[in-house]
Design an enzyme around this catalytic site. Structure first.
Site, PDB file in Angstrom:
ATOM      1  N   HIS A 119       0.812  -1.227   0.000  1.00  0.00           N
ATOM      2  CA  HIS A 119       0.000   0.000   0.000  1.00  0.00           C
ATOM      3  C   HIS A 119       0.842   1.271   0.000  1.00  0.00           C
ATOM      4  O   HIS A 119       0.348   2.342   0.339  1.00  0.00           O
ATOM      5  CB  HIS A 119      -0.969  -0.009   1.196  1.00  0.00           C
ATOM      6  CG  HIS A 119      -2.015  -1.077   1.082  1.00  0.00           C
ATOM      7  ND1 HIS A 119      -2.809  -1.492   2.132  1.00  0.00           N
ATOM      8  CD2 HIS A 119      -2.415  -1.826   0.022  1.00  0.00           C
ATOM      9  CE1 HIS A 119      -3.633  -2.431   1.721  1.00  0.00           C
ATOM     10  NE2 HIS A 119      -3.410  -2.666   0.452  1.00  0.00           N
ATOM     11  N   CYS A 148       4.930  19.048  -8.629  1.00  0.00           N
ATOM     12  CA  CYS A 148       5.732  17.997  -9.255  1.00  0.00           C
ATOM     13  C   CYS A 148       6.793  18.682 -10.111  1.00  0.00           C
ATOM     14  O   CYS A 148       6.465  19.567 -10.910  1.00  0.00           O
ATOM     15  CB  CYS A 148       4.827  17.116 -10.116  1.00  0.00           C
ATOM     16  SG  CYS A 148       5.735  16.070 -11.267  1.00  0.00           S
TER      17      CYS A 148
HETATM   18  P1  OAD Z   1      -7.304  -3.573  10.243  1.00  0.00           P
HETATM   19  O1  OAD Z   1      -7.467  -2.370  11.127  1.00  0.00           O
HETATM   20  O2  OAD Z   1      -8.408  -3.903   9.315  1.00  0.00           O
HETATM   21  O3  OAD Z   1      -7.028  -4.857  11.138  1.00  0.00           O
HETATM   22  C1  OAD Z   1      -6.061  -4.862  12.145  1.00  0.00           C
HETATM   23  C2  OAD Z   1      -5.949  -6.262  12.700  1.00  0.00           C
HETATM   24  O4  OAD Z   1      -4.906  -6.269  13.655  1.00  0.00           O
HETATM   25  C3  OAD Z   1      -7.206  -6.777  13.383  1.00  0.00           C
HETATM   26  O5  OAD Z   1      -7.491  -8.100  12.941  1.00  0.00           O
HETATM   27  C4  OAD Z   1      -6.826  -6.773  14.873  1.00  0.00           C
HETATM   28  O6  OAD Z   1      -7.466  -7.808  15.606  1.00  0.00           O
HETATM   29  C5  OAD Z   1      -5.334  -7.035  14.766  1.00  0.00           C
HETATM   30  N1  OAD Z   1      -4.547  -6.558  15.934  1.00  0.00           N
HETATM   31  C6  OAD Z   1      -4.813  -5.556  16.792  1.00  0.00           C
HETATM   32  N2  OAD Z   1      -3.848  -5.440  17.713  1.00  0.00           N
HETATM   33  C7  OAD Z   1      -2.919  -6.403  17.418  1.00  0.00           C
HETATM   34  C8  OAD Z   1      -1.682  -6.796  17.998  1.00  0.00           C
HETATM   35  N3  OAD Z   1      -1.192  -6.176  19.085  1.00  0.00           N
HETATM   36  N4  OAD Z   1      -0.998  -7.817  17.437  1.00  0.00           N
HETATM   37  C9  OAD Z   1      -1.486  -8.455  16.339  1.00  0.00           C
HETATM   38  N5  OAD Z   1      -2.660  -8.123  15.754  1.00  0.00           N
HETATM   39  C10 OAD Z   1      -3.363  -7.110  16.273  1.00  0.00           C
HETATM   40  O7  OAD Z   1      -5.914  -3.378   9.465  1.00  0.00           O
HETATM   41  P2  OAD Z   1      -5.400  -4.078   8.129  1.00  0.00           P
HETATM   42  O8  OAD Z   1      -5.836  -5.486   8.052  1.00  0.00           O
HETATM   43  O9  OAD Z   1      -3.951  -3.787   8.023  1.00  0.00           O
HETATM   44  O10 OAD Z   1      -5.495   0.136   3.406  1.00  0.00           O
HETATM   45  O11 OAD Z   1      -6.169  -3.233   7.054  1.00  0.00           O
HETATM   46  C11 OAD Z   1      -5.891  -3.460   5.720  1.00  0.00           C
HETATM   47  C12 OAD Z   1      -5.979  -2.162   4.960  1.00  0.00           C
HETATM   48  O12 OAD Z   1      -7.230  -1.527   5.249  1.00  0.00           O
HETATM   49  C13 OAD Z   1      -4.951  -1.116   5.351  1.00  0.00           C
HETATM   50  O13 OAD Z   1      -3.677  -1.312   4.737  1.00  0.00           O
HETATM   51  C14 OAD Z   1      -5.590   0.137   4.845  1.00  0.00           C
HETATM   52  C15 OAD Z   1      -7.005  -0.082   5.318  1.00  0.00           C
HETATM   53  O14 OAD Z   1      -8.005   0.517   4.566  1.00  0.00           O
HETATM   54  C16 OAD Z   1      -5.280   1.276   2.755  1.00  0.00           C
HETATM   55  O15 OAD Z   1      -5.182   2.348   3.330  1.00  0.00           O
HETATM   56  C17 OAD Z   1      -5.159   1.086   1.279  1.00  0.00           C
END
Ligand code: OAD
Length: 242
Positions: A119, A148
């Protein structure tokens, strides 16, 4: 045998490891995740700050938000989970590739060398009109507006927004690495954002063992070979330290 012992067993003797990470990997460093209570998307219209249309409408507002996130990321430090990953990466003969959805640069600051940023990065800028190339920019706050150098249009954060494609070739490279991995370790992602979420399917389809670390269950948890329920900062050191 408990879950951590089973997972350590699956990792024993492994050289090629891919780590697919999301916002949860940075949570214990102090970065907010996206979904759930207190998440970045809670109470915020994603379209305002994370779409090309939002940037066209109000680039100053978007830059203000990304400047804040830059500042936040710079104030954070990698935690023992990042350090355990990097120590594993530095083992002789290890081939560890990070495929991350995170844009905060924490893995790199912990010393990770092979990082595919699906991303993009908070710390690079690119032309909003599509001139090729990106360059590093660490300024907080970002002094918007900046033209730019090629076409004079506005510079924008080099992150992937909703309605946008991932950087060219990166998904293919991530898929190739996962397809040739011996184990896939999925850490801290809700697994609901495509196409990143479907990368785990490559491993599942090829019978490559999948380990998941997350304090909450996700759609992947019941499909993973081992689900390690807990925070990355605690689970990763006990999984990876020898
Ligand atoms: P999310 O906010 O959707 O999910 C975060 C995950 O981390 C959840 O499943 C939590 O349970 C878990 N979590 C929380 N604390 C934790 C810890 N201490 N250790 C391990 N896990 C933990 O975030 P992403 O899955 O990264 O995209 O979201 C994906 C994408 O959605 C992001 O990259 C962003 C967003 O829209 C863009 O901006 C393009």
């Amino acid at each position: 045998m408990n879950a951590i012992e089973r997972a350590r067993g699956l990792l024993s003797g492994v050289r090629r490891l891919v780590v697919l990470s999301g916002a949860g990997l940075s949570a214990e460093s102090g970065m907010a995740t996206f979904r759930g209570a207190g998440g970045l998307w809670e109470g915020r219209r994603v379209e305002e700050v994370a779409t090309p249309e939002g940037f066209q409408r109000d680039p100053a507002l978007v830059w203000e938000w990304y400047s804040q996130r830059r500042g936040q990321a710079l104030a954070c430090r990698p935690h023992p989970g990042h350090e355990a990953l990097v120590a594993w990466e530095r083992r002789p003969e290890a081939h560890l590739v990070h495929v991350t959805q995170n844009v905060d640069g924490l893995l790199q600051r912990a010393g990770a060398e092979r990082v595919l940023e699906l991303h993009g990065s908070l710390f690079r800028v690119k032309c909003s009109a599509g001139c090729p190339g990106e360059r590093e920019d660490l300024r907080v706050p970002f002094p918007h507006p900046q033209p730019c150098p090629r076409c004079g249009d506005l510079l924008r954060p080099a992150v992937v927004w909703f309605h946008e494609m991932l950087p060219a070739g990166i998904l293919e490279e991530a898929a190739r690495e996962i397809g040739s991995a011996e184990v896939l370790l999925v850490v801290g992602t809700s697994g609901v954002v495509q196409p990143a979420a479907s990368l785990a399917d490559i491993a599942l389809g090829a019978a490559i063992p999948v380990l998941e670390v997350n304090p909450e269950e996700t759609p992947l948890s019941s499909l993973a070979d081992v689900f390690l329920k807990g925070p990355a900062g605690k689970v990763l050191p006990s999984l990876l330290d020898s």
